[in-house]
Motif scaffolding. Structure first.
Motif, PDB file in Angstrom:
ATOM      1  N   ILE B 211     -29.150  -7.338 -50.492  1.00 44.14           N
ATOM      2  CA  ILE B 211     -30.241  -8.210 -50.045  1.00 44.14           C
ATOM      3  C   ILE B 211     -30.061  -8.896 -48.690  1.00 44.14           C
ATOM      4  N   CYS B 212     -28.848  -8.899 -48.140  1.00 43.02           N
ATOM      5  CA  CYS B 212     -28.655  -9.732 -46.949  1.00 43.02           C
ATOM      6  C   CYS B 212     -28.996  -9.012 -45.644  1.00 43.02           C
ATOM      7  N   ASN B 213     -29.406  -9.796 -44.651  1.00 39.64           N
ATOM      8  CA  ASN B 213     -29.583  -9.269 -43.306  1.00 39.64           C
ATOM      9  C   ASN B 213     -28.352  -9.560 -42.452  1.00 39.64           C
ATOM     10  N   HIS B 214     -27.807 -10.765 -42.636  1.00 40.64           N
ATOM     11  CA  HIS B 214     -26.620 -11.154 -41.902  1.00 40.64           C
ATOM     12  C   HIS B 214     -25.501 -11.477 -42.873  1.00 40.64           C
ATOM     13  N   VAL B 215     -24.290 -11.353 -42.388  1.00 38.74           N
ATOM     14  CA  VAL B 215     -23.154 -11.677 -43.248  1.00 38.74           C
ATOM     15  C   VAL B 215     -22.056 -12.352 -42.432  1.00 38.74           C
ATOM     16  N   ALA B 216     -21.390 -13.288 -43.063  1.00 35.70           N
ATOM     17  CA  ALA B 216     -20.203 -13.894 -42.456  1.00 35.70           C
ATOM     18  C   ALA B 216     -19.069 -13.737 -43.458  1.00 35.70           C
ATOM     19  N   ILE B 217     -17.925 -13.343 -42.959  1.00 36.34           N
ATOM     20  CA  ILE B 217     -16.773 -13.177 -43.840  1.00 36.34           C
ATOM     21  C   ILE B 217     -15.865 -14.374 -43.655  1.00 36.34           C
ATOM     22  N   ILE B 218     -15.562 -15.027 -44.763  1.00 33.01           N
ATOM     23  CA  ILE B 218     -14.738 -16.230 -44.682  1.00 33.01           C
ATOM     24  C   ILE B 218     -13.394 -15.946 -45.333  1.00 33.01           C
ATOM     25  N   ASN B 219     -12.344 -16.387 -44.674  1.00 28.39           N
ATOM     26  CA  ASN B 219     -11.002 -16.205 -45.212  1.00 28.39           C
ATOM     27  C   ASN B 219     -10.180 -17.444 -44.900  1.00 28.39           C
ATOM     28  N   ARG B 220      -9.563 -18.021 -45.887  1.00 29.50           N
ATOM     29  CA  ARG B 220      -8.749 -19.230 -45.725  1.00 29.50           C
ATOM     30  C   ARG B 220      -9.453 -20.297 -44.892  1.00 29.50           C
ATOM     31  N   GLY B 221     -10.738 -20.473 -45.187  1.00 28.78           N
ATOM     32  CA  GLY B 221     -11.454 -21.577 -44.575  1.00 28.78           C
ATOM     33  C   GLY B 221     -11.980 -21.339 -43.175  1.00 28.78           C
ATOM     34  N   THR B 222     -11.809 -20.116 -42.647  1.00 28.28           N
ATOM     35  CA  THR B 222     -12.402 -19.850 -41.345  1.00 28.28           C
ATOM     36  C   THR B 222     -13.236 -18.572 -41.410  1.00 28.28           C
ATOM     37  N   ILE B 223     -14.247 -18.506 -40.529  1.00 27.44           N
ATOM     38  CA  ILE B 223     -15.075 -17.315 -40.458  1.00 27.44           C
ATOM     39  C   ILE B 223     -14.318 -16.287 -39.622  1.00 27.44           C
ATOM     40  N   VAL B 224     -13.975 -15.145 -40.231  1.00 27.36           N
ATOM     41  CA  VAL B 224     -13.200 -14.171 -39.473  1.00 27.36           C
ATOM     42  C   VAL B 224     -14.101 -13.138 -38.805  1.00 27.36           C
ATOM     43  N   GLU B 225     -15.286 -12.953 -39.327  1.00 26.50           N
ATOM     44  CA  GLU B 225     -16.182 -11.966 -38.733  1.00 26.50           C
ATOM     45  C   GLU B 225     -17.590 -12.278 -39.186  1.00 26.50           C
ATOM     46  N   SER B 226     -18.578 -12.088 -38.284  1.00 24.33           N
ATOM     47  CA  SER B 226     -19.955 -12.257 -38.727  1.00 24.33           C
ATOM     48  C   SER B 226     -20.872 -11.405 -37.869  1.00 24.33           C
ATOM     49  N   GLY B 227     -22.018 -11.092 -38.416  1.00 21.30           N
ATOM     50  CA  GLY B 227     -22.971 -10.261 -37.694  1.00 21.30           C
ATOM     51  C   GLY B 227     -24.002  -9.730 -38.659  1.00 21.30           C
ATOM     52  N   THR B 228     -24.792  -8.734 -38.209  1.00 18.25           N
ATOM     53  CA  THR B 228     -25.733  -8.136 -39.151  1.00 18.25           C
ATOM     54  C   THR B 228     -24.924  -7.317 -40.148  1.00 18.25           C
ATOM     55  N   VAL B 229     -25.526  -7.080 -41.304  1.00 25.21           N
ATOM     56  CA  VAL B 229     -24.815  -6.326 -42.329  1.00 25.21           C
ATOM     57  C   VAL B 229     -24.471  -4.926 -41.807  1.00 25.21           C
ATOM     58  N   GLU B 230     -25.401  -4.322 -41.020  1.00 27.76           N
ATOM     59  CA  GLU B 230     -25.142  -2.995 -40.448  1.00 27.76           C
ATOM     60  C   GLU B 230     -23.927  -3.020 -39.532  1.00 27.76           C
ATOM     61  N   GLU B 231     -23.919  -3.997 -38.625  1.00 25.89           N
ATOM     62  CA  GLU B 231     -22.787  -4.106 -37.692  1.00 25.89           C
ATOM     63  C   GLU B 231     -21.455  -4.144 -38.425  1.00 25.89           C
ATOM     64  N   VAL B 232     -21.405  -5.024 -39.423  1.00 26.21           N
ATOM     65  CA  VAL B 232     -20.139  -5.213 -40.119  1.00 26.21           C
ATOM     66  C   VAL B 232     -19.806  -3.976 -40.944  1.00 26.21           C
ATOM     67  N   PHE B 233     -20.829  -3.328 -41.495  1.00 23.47           N
ATOM     68  CA  PHE B 233     -20.570  -2.148 -42.311  1.00 23.47           C
ATOM     69  C   PHE B 233     -20.084  -0.980 -41.452  1.00 23.47           C
TER      70      PHE B 233
END
Ligand SMILES: Nc1ncnc2c1ncn2[C@@H]1O[C@H](COP(=O)(O)OP(=O)(O)OP(=O)(O)O)[C@@H](O)[C@H]1O
Ligand SMILES: [Mg+2]
Lengths: 220, 334
Positions: B211-233
């Motif tokens: 369902i998402c258009n954008h995604v942010a990946i969080i690890n140990r309290g910081t955002i390590v990567e974010s962008g559109t779901v396509e970009e990250v995939f």
């Protein structure tokens, strides 16, 4: 042995006992509710943590609860006289009963309110519930079955205290048991009062159980 | 472009207990656009819940700012905060319905808090229960509903005050796969129909993909990567992202060298792709893992291949992939 005068005396004893129990329970809930809610709201993990106030209230409740009831009754005689004008009779007994029972009720209420899932409270907060709304629309209604259950426990405990008060100027079945059973060795009268007390406790507890079950929407 | 509806700026949340302190969040910055479905994904304990809870101030940040429609949530008075919270609905993993109230009374609850007259609240509740497909369960109590139905009631309740934002904290984690799909479809439907901005917290990549258009990946309290779901995939940049896009529970990226991720269009072409590669490059590949995914409504196949430990062979395979316009990226860091 069974005569009309005796039956009237027992009936009056039942009435006095019920009167003291009921009035004391009501007043204990009036004061206990504030204290119980405060104990839940002010605790360190509560919705408005006030560690100092909570600590003071917590100790106060424990202090009052650790007093043996008979000692407390005698200790508060000046207060009773001030409030009621006398230290004997039903109304005079209500004063120490409330002082002894209110902290107990506060603990019962506290433990009932703590049963409410913190997630539900949080959900209500996320919807913009104010502090009074959280108490009156979430905590108390959600804890209702447990609160009713607690009120039966409170009422039966207060009934027990009221019987004890017969030893130092209180009325009701406790007075009869001591007057006739203890002072005059009429064990049959003492026996009758004890049976009556048992029946009253049974009835109160049954009503409590029935109302608890009826009010709870989690078990249908 | 319009101003993002939610701006998270350098957010920090520090928990202090006894003599230890934990940074649940550190330097988190995100912009969430009006009408988006924004996913936040991470492992257990990464700080996901803390992050959403900071958006509606269920948790007070210890640093940084959260702006919702330009208003700094940290600076609101209690009364203003209550009002602001009414424009943000929230749903939870454990549903958090009022157990002593019926379905209808649960949906009316936020309206009651806002002082909406009873008959109006009931009308709104009926509409919402219709929307979530539970019109016939108005008189049921939560204990009589299934998990999926409870979450639908929770969604109806969260929407009662016409919020602009819906926060979902692991909303489908307590549900079975089929129910998860139907609840996700409902959230997506609400997003398109009502234009509500949705923030989805999850630890499952499949939820993000659905369902998402954008995604942010969080690890140990910081955002390590974010962008559109396509970009990250298609082009995961970090180890965390790579691990997530392969598949949950697959430890493959940690074990072994010379791991490559092969991506291609369509669902049915595993065999020809790999057969051609083996024939043309004269190489024995080891297929570690393969599946298909729906990204942005399009099907993609992905395969995790292990190549022989021979730089020359690897170069050959890479050249072949490039010539055939296959996406082949190295996964292991050596
Ligand atoms: N009230 C608190 N006191 C102390 N530490 C806390 C508190 N709440 C969370 N933490 C810590 O903050 C970190 C992030 O927690 P959080 O609940 O946000 O993780 P999460 O990503 O939601 O995990 P999960 O997927 O398990 O729900 C964890 O290390 C946790 O131990
Ligand atoms: Mg969480």
């Amino acid at each position: 042995m069974v005569n009309e005068a005796l039956l009237w005396m027992l009936a009056e004893g039942v009435y006095d006992t019920l009167y003291m129990t009921l009035v004391s329970t009501l007043f204990s809930y009036f004061f206990g509710m504030f204290m119980g809610v405060a104990l839940v709201v002010w605790r360190p993990s509560g919705i408005r943590p006030r560690p100092v106030l909570y600590g003071v209230l917590d100790v106060l409740v424990n202090l009052t609860r650790s007093f043996p009831f008979l000692i407390l009754m005698i200790a508060v005689i000046p207060v009773t006289r001030l409030l009621i004008g006398t230290t004997i009779g039903n109304n005079a007994t209500v004063v120490p009963l409330v002082i002894a029972a209110a902290p107990f009720v506060a603990r019962l209420i506290e433990s009932s309110l703590l049963e409410v899932d913190s997630g539900v409270v949080e959900a209500a907060q996320s919807m913009g519930a104010t502090m009074p709304q959280l108490i009156t629309k979430v905590l108390i209604p959600e804890a209702m079955p447990s609160l009713i259950n607690g009120s039966a426990i409170a009422a039966t405990t207060i009934l027990g205290y009221s019987a004890m008060s017969g030893a130092v100027g209180g009325g009701g079945l406790g007075k009869l048991a001591i007057m006739y059973g203890y002072n005059r060795y009429q064990t049959d009268i003492m026996f009758a009062t004890v049976v009556l007390l048992i029946i009253i406790v049974q009835i109160l507890q049954s009503i409590g159980n029935w109302m608890t079950k009826r009010s709870d929407k989690r078990i249908l | 472009m319009a101003e993002p509806i939610i701006q998270i700026q350098n957010l920090e949340k520090r928990f202090v207990s006894k003599n230890t302190e934990v940074y649940a969040l550190r330097g988190v910055s995100l912009d969430i656009e009006q009408g988006d479905i924004f996913g936040i994904i991470g492992k257990s304990g990464a700080g996901k819940s803390t992050l959403v809870r900071c958006i509606n101030m269920l948790e007070r940040p210890t640093g940084g700012a959260v702006l919702v429609e330009g208003k700094d949530m940290c600076r609101l008075s209690n009364a203003e905060l209550c009002t602001a919270r009414r424009s943000m609905g929230m749903i939870f993993q454990q549903f958090n319905l009022l157990m002593q109230r019926t379905t209808e009374e649960n949906v009316c609850f936020p309206l009651e808090l806002a002082g909406v007259p009873k008959h109006e609240a009931k009308k709104r509740a009926a509409e919402l229960l219709q929307l979530v497909g539970l019109a016939e369960r108005v008189r049921s109590y939560p204990s009589q509903l299934s998990g999926g139905q409870k979450q639908r009631v929770a969604i109806a309740r969260a929407l009662a005050t016409n919020p602009k934002v819906l926060l979902c904290d692991e909303a489908t984690s307590a549900l079975d796969p089929a129910t998860t799909d139907s609840v996700l479809a409902l959230i997506k439907d609400i997003n398109t129909r009502l234009g509500i901005t949705v923030i989805v917290i999850t630890h499952e990549m499949s939820v993000i993909e659905k369902i998402c258009n954008h995604v942010a990946i969080i690890n140990r309290g910081t955002i390590v990567e974010s962008g559109t779901v396509e970009e990250v995939f298609f082009h995961p940049k970090t180890e965390e992202a790579r691990r997530l896009v392969i598949s949950e529970g697959q430890k493959t990226t940690e074990s072994g060298k010379n791991l490559f991720r092969l991506l291609f269009n369509g669902r049915s072409s595993f065999e020809p792709v790999i057969a051609n590669l083996v024939r043309e490059c004269d190489v024995a590949v080891n297929i570690m893992f393969a599946n298909t995914k729906d990204i942005g409504g399009q099907a993609f196949g992905q395969m995790l291949l292990q190549l022989p430990d021979d730089p020359e062979v690897i170069a050959r395979v890479l050249a072949y992939a490039k010539a055939k316009e296959l996406s082949l990226e190295e996964m292991s860091n050596g």
